[in-house]
Design a protein around this motif. Structure first.
Motif, PDB file in Angstrom:
ATOM      1  N   SER A 168       0.806  -1.221   0.000  1.00 34.19           N
ATOM      2  CA  SER A 168       0.000   0.000   0.000  1.00 34.19           C
ATOM      3  C   SER A 168       0.839   1.271   0.000  1.00 34.19           C
ATOM      4  O   SER A 168       0.300   2.367  -0.199  1.00 34.19           O
ATOM      5  CB  SER A 168      -0.949   0.003   1.205  1.00 34.19           C
ATOM      6  OG  SER A 168      -0.208  -0.070   2.420  1.00 34.19           O
ATOM      7  N   ASN A 169       2.133   1.168   0.216  1.00 40.17           N
ATOM      8  CA  ASN A 169       2.999   2.340   0.178  1.00 40.17           C
ATOM      9  C   ASN A 169       3.340   2.753  -1.251  1.00 40.17           C
ATOM     10  O   ASN A 169       3.824   3.865  -1.481  1.00 40.17           O
ATOM     11  CB  ASN A 169       4.299   2.079   0.942  1.00 40.17           C
ATOM     12  CG  ASN A 169       4.063   1.931   2.437  1.00 40.17           C
ATOM     13  OD1 ASN A 169       3.342   2.728   3.039  1.00 40.17           O
ATOM     14  ND2 ASN A 169       4.648   0.903   3.039  1.00 40.17           N
ATOM     15  N   ASN A 170       3.111   1.851  -2.204  1.00 39.90           N
ATOM     16  CA  ASN A 170       3.423   2.142  -3.604  1.00 39.90           C
ATOM     17  C   ASN A 170       2.234   2.795  -4.308  1.00 39.90           C
ATOM     18  O   ASN A 170       1.079   2.522  -3.994  1.00 39.90           O
ATOM     19  CB  ASN A 170       3.827   0.864  -4.339  1.00 39.90           C
ATOM     20  CG  ASN A 170       5.144   0.312  -3.840  1.00 39.90           C
ATOM     21  OD1 ASN A 170       6.046   1.073  -3.475  1.00 39.90           O
ATOM     22  ND2 ASN A 170       5.283  -1.008  -3.816  1.00 39.90           N
ATOM     23  N   HIS A 171       2.542   3.649  -5.287  1.00 41.60           N
ATOM     24  CA  HIS A 171       1.505   4.334  -6.053  1.00 41.60           C
ATOM     25  C   HIS A 171       1.289   3.715  -7.431  1.00 41.60           C
ATOM     26  O   HIS A 171       0.193   3.810  -7.995  1.00 41.60           O
ATOM     27  CB  HIS A 171       1.884   5.805  -6.259  1.00 41.60           C
ATOM     28  CG  HIS A 171       2.126   6.559  -5.001  1.00 41.60           C
ATOM     29  ND1 HIS A 171       3.382   6.906  -4.552  1.00 41.60           N
ATOM     30  CD2 HIS A 171       1.261   7.014  -4.053  1.00 41.60           C
ATOM     31  CE1 HIS A 171       3.296   7.571  -3.419  1.00 41.60           C
ATOM     32  NE2 HIS A 171       2.017   7.637  -3.088  1.00 41.60           N
ATOM     33  N   VAL A 172       2.341   3.121  -7.996  1.00 46.18           N
ATOM     34  CA  VAL A 172       2.291   2.625  -9.366  1.00 46.18           C
ATOM     35  C   VAL A 172       2.787   1.181  -9.417  1.00 46.18           C
ATOM     36  O   VAL A 172       3.868   0.873  -8.895  1.00 46.18           O
ATOM     37  CB  VAL A 172       3.155   3.494 -10.317  1.00 46.18           C
ATOM     38  CG1 VAL A 172       2.985   3.027 -11.761  1.00 46.18           C
ATOM     39  CG2 VAL A 172       2.807   4.959 -10.172  1.00 46.18           C
ATOM     40  N   GLY A 173       2.014   0.318 -10.039  1.00 41.18           N
ATOM     41  CA  GLY A 173       2.401  -1.078 -10.200  1.00 41.18           C
ATOM     42  C   GLY A 173       2.943  -1.336 -11.598  1.00 41.18           C
ATOM     43  O   GLY A 173       3.294  -0.400 -12.329  1.00 41.18           O
ATOM     44  N   PRO A 174       2.986  -2.593 -12.010  1.00 45.47           N
ATOM     45  CA  PRO A 174       3.571  -2.936 -13.321  1.00 45.47           C
ATOM     46  C   PRO A 174       2.560  -2.848 -14.459  1.00 45.47           C
ATOM     47  O   PRO A 174       1.347  -2.833 -14.245  1.00 45.47           O
ATOM     48  CB  PRO A 174       4.004  -4.385 -13.119  1.00 45.47           C
ATOM     49  CG  PRO A 174       2.955  -4.931 -12.182  1.00 45.47           C
ATOM     50  CD  PRO A 174       2.624  -3.799 -11.239  1.00 45.47           C
ATOM     51  N   LEU A 175       3.081  -2.803 -15.687  1.00 42.77           N
ATOM     52  CA  LEU A 175       2.243  -3.006 -16.857  1.00 42.77           C
ATOM     53  C   LEU A 175       1.957  -4.494 -16.974  1.00 42.77           C
ATOM     54  O   LEU A 175       2.652  -5.323 -16.370  1.00 42.77           O
ATOM     55  CB  LEU A 175       2.938  -2.489 -18.116  1.00 42.77           C
ATOM     56  CG  LEU A 175       3.133  -0.968 -18.193  1.00 42.77           C
ATOM     57  CD1 LEU A 175       3.840  -0.581 -19.482  1.00 42.77           C
ATOM     58  CD2 LEU A 175       1.798  -0.238 -18.085  1.00 42.77           C
ATOM     59  N   ILE A 176       0.962  -4.844 -17.772  1.00 41.29           N
ATOM     60  CA  ILE A 176       0.489  -6.230 -17.770  1.00 41.29           C
ATOM     61  C   ILE A 176       1.502  -7.219 -18.332  1.00 41.29           C
ATOM     62  O   ILE A 176       1.597  -8.356 -17.873  1.00 41.29           O
ATOM     63  CB  ILE A 176      -0.865  -6.336 -18.515  1.00 41.29           C
ATOM     64  CG1 ILE A 176      -1.469  -7.716 -18.332  1.00 41.29           C
ATOM     65  CG2 ILE A 176      -0.704  -5.963 -19.984  1.00 41.29           C
ATOM     66  CD1 ILE A 176      -2.897  -7.834 -18.826  1.00 41.29           C
ATOM     67  N   ASP A 177       2.297  -6.821 -19.350  1.00 41.76           N
ATOM     68  CA  ASP A 177       3.267  -7.735 -19.937  1.00 41.76           C
ATOM     69  C   ASP A 177       4.314  -6.958 -20.729  1.00 41.76           C
ATOM     70  O   ASP A 177       4.269  -5.726 -20.826  1.00 41.76           O
ATOM     71  CB  ASP A 177       2.579  -8.788 -20.824  1.00 41.76           C
ATOM     72  CG  ASP A 177       1.696  -8.157 -21.907  1.00 41.76           C
ATOM     73  OD1 ASP A 177       1.972  -7.014 -22.317  1.00 41.76           O
ATOM     74  OD2 ASP A 177       0.739  -8.818 -22.341  1.00 41.76           O
TER      75      ASP A 177
END
Length: 296
Positions: free
Chosen positions: A58-67
């Protein structure tokens, strides 16, 4: 007339939330020329504080792209924007190292661009935000509408006239038009859907019931005659059918044609005696069937 703090939160969430992969992701930010530089400064400061990493943290704002294919599309879009004359204000790129082993984590990017750029007219589904200036609200609306897509839009303003203009028939041509909240995340509970290339009706909200029914348009004549003057002028005369439906049709209320669940469909028509018409009881066909059973 916009609250810059609200613009900041709505724009950043709309542009980088879900790594820019939502259908309602904010792709373009159209800023009044009088506050353009100040708005960009605030945005760049915010982008510099974004934390990129595991979306379960929850400390992160941006996750990965799908592939990896999505990563390549992201890189290609940035390169196309450069070639068309865009100016990169916040650099993008692919992250590597501990925690980024998948190769699908990228940095949110801001590019100063023109709405006429081919790449700006396309959806990339990545955290790339194109920014551009406007002078009047009419110009801003024209810029916003001048793309093939039409799903979600938003205006930030404290001016009621600008708000009403944006929501009117002269305003946003999108299926979703928000005021003082971003393009993404506010549509829950509403009738969701777009126009133009992102058109195709609505779902959820006030339109949810339509997914559970079969709609039908019906006209019921309660009078004693068919309201077509040219037919009524014929009177109780007969005419001969040709082709498959040979026989005589009497244009007078002499007999009732029935069949399946369609009793009384044609109360002013009698067909004799060579072919009879019946309608399938399941009403699966809009065409009557013909039998040789004699007079109806």
């Amino acid at each position: 007339h916009a609250d810059l703090n609200m613009v900041l939160v709505g724009t950043v969430f709309g542009a980088v939330g879900t790594a820019g992969q939502r259908c309602t992701t904010t792709r373009r930010l159209i800023v009044n020329e009088k506050v353009y530089d100040k708005t960009l400064q605030v945005l760049k400061n915010a982008y510099g504080q974004l934390k990129i990493g595991n979306p379960l943290d929850s400390n992160n704002h941006v996750g990965p792209l799908i592939d990896k294919a999505a990563v390549q599309q992201y890189l290609d879009a940035i390169e196309h924007a450069r070639k068309e004359g865009g100016k990169v204000l916040v650099e993008g790129g692919v992250l590597s190292g501990a925690g980024y082993e998948s190769g699908c984590y990228v940095k949110p990017c801001i590019i100063e661009a023109d709405n006429s750029f081919k790449i700006v007219q396309e959806e990339t589904f990545a955290p790339i935000l194109y920014v551009m200036k406007y002078k009047t609200v009419e110009e801003a609306i024209a810029i916003q509408n001048n793309v093939p897509q039409g799903l979600s839009s938003a205006i930030f303003t404290g001016n009621m006239r600008e708000m009403e203009q944006f929501l009117s028939h002269e305003g946003s041509d999108c299926g979703i038009a928000n005021v003082n909240i971003g393009t993404s995340g506010a549509e829950i509970g509403g009738a969701f859907g777009g126009e133009k290339e992102t058109g195709g009706g609505r779902e959820s909200g006030s339109d949810a019931w339509k997914g559970y029914v079969r709609r039908q348009t019906s006209t019921v004549n309660y009078s004693g005659s068919v309201p077509y003057k040219f037919m009524n002028a014929l009177g109780p005369k007969s005419t001969t059918l040709t082709g498959q439906a040979q026989g005589t049709v009497t244009l007078a209320p002499t007999k009732v044609v029935t069949g399946g669940g369609m009793s009384g469909v044609a109360r002013c028509m009698s067909i004799s005696p060579t072919r009879a018409f019946t309608w399938p009881s399941d009403r699966s066909s809009s065409r009557p069937t013909s039998t040789n059973s004699g007079s109806p």
